[in-house]
Design an enzyme around this catalytic site. Sequence first.
Site: not given
Length: 465
Positions: A110, A352, A354
């Site tokens: 990430c 994000d 993820h």
Amino acid sequence: MENKGSDEVEKLKTKFLSAWHNVKYSWALKTKTSFSRNSPVLLLGKCYHFKSEDDDSSTDACYEASDEDLVMGNVEAFRRDFASRVWLTYREEFPPLPGSTLTSDCGWGCMLRAGQMMLAQALILHFLGRDWTWSEALTLQPLDTETWTTSAAKRLVASLEASLQVSNKSSNSRDLPVAQAQAQGAAEEADAHLREVYHRTLVSWFGDSLSAQLGLHRLVRLGLTLGKQAGDWYGPAVVAHIFKKAVEEATDPGLAGITAYVSQDCTVYSADVIDSHRAPEVGQSSSPTQLDSRAVIILIPVRLGEERTNSEYFNFVKSVLSLEYCIGIIGGKPKQACYFVGFQDDSLIYMDPHYCQSFVDVSTSDFPLQSYHCPSPKKMPFSKMDPSCTIGFYSRSVHDFERIRQELSKVLQPSAREKYPAFTFMQGHGRDYDLSAGLTPEKREWPFIRDPRRAAATAGDFVLL
């Protein structure tokens, strides 16, 4: 035999973890992000107001980012701007990463993805400018309602309808001579095509293959020089230095006009940045036309508190994200990295990484771009921000840097309670202060690696997110 058995066990563990992460991170996030209608929204230097002039709704009303909402105020402009930022997420089923058998970065990549997004924003400023937006940004569908395939079909229909409308309008127009109208249309079409070429090329540099200039495979290979393996955690400071190396070693001619600089111990040395701008081309002598030939991505790893972010730095973060030459902040919350791009009130707006998506072969000329743009912004309270982060800025020239230095010096003025600025500017070169005295060549190469003798005092300088 034992070694062979151990290798088989490791392969099985790797496959199991990869499968688990793919399941865990493939779920679309179905929560909608709420925005107040009464407070401005800042997105990488751009300010948006969601409340219309004739909107008399109560002050606690909110806007939920979804395609069903009617346009009010700058909502549509904000959505277009946000969805035009390049979105880099977990991927699966790509070629094995250097030094491993991993074919996915789910669960550990990430921070590298967040760094890629920040670097992509710098390249957008470099090639396209801050006002550029993707023509298809508003056609993206929410991740939790429709597939990318459905979205692509809708875009095709919308494109055909738009073409018909333009054709009809053109046939009825009598305001301009036909030749002038055709010439203007051809020029606009050529400009749009050129921008789309830049856009597509830029995204391809972040592809998941060894040939991609700034792709995950190149970053992992550079990480190996630090003893980092694919699957390890990366912190924001480590990522800053990896990206500096990646930009410097890029061989694509398109990246020859840009380089990167990383601050040392929260200090930006002005002469070092200016030298980065003024580096002459290899094999050519310096000249006035070459001295200011490269743009510089300035990366500043900082720590905004001890265990948690000091609230005294909140206004500083807001000020930084209000600058158009700011390319964002990579950080997040413990063990969950993200890319901060703006704020509203006391909440950060972020992208994000993820979200696990399938591998895209960017070597083809018409690879799909939809999965590289996010339709859904997310928010997080400032109080949840991890204090370890890296702030990025884009400087096109020495003149730009002087302006950036002057403006940031005002922003960096410490408050009455917080006596220390997040970082500082110093005249001269870093070498003038003998910062590397007594360090090994490796530590000169990677200045964020601390002297072991000071480990007790500095072990918490950067949290591996």
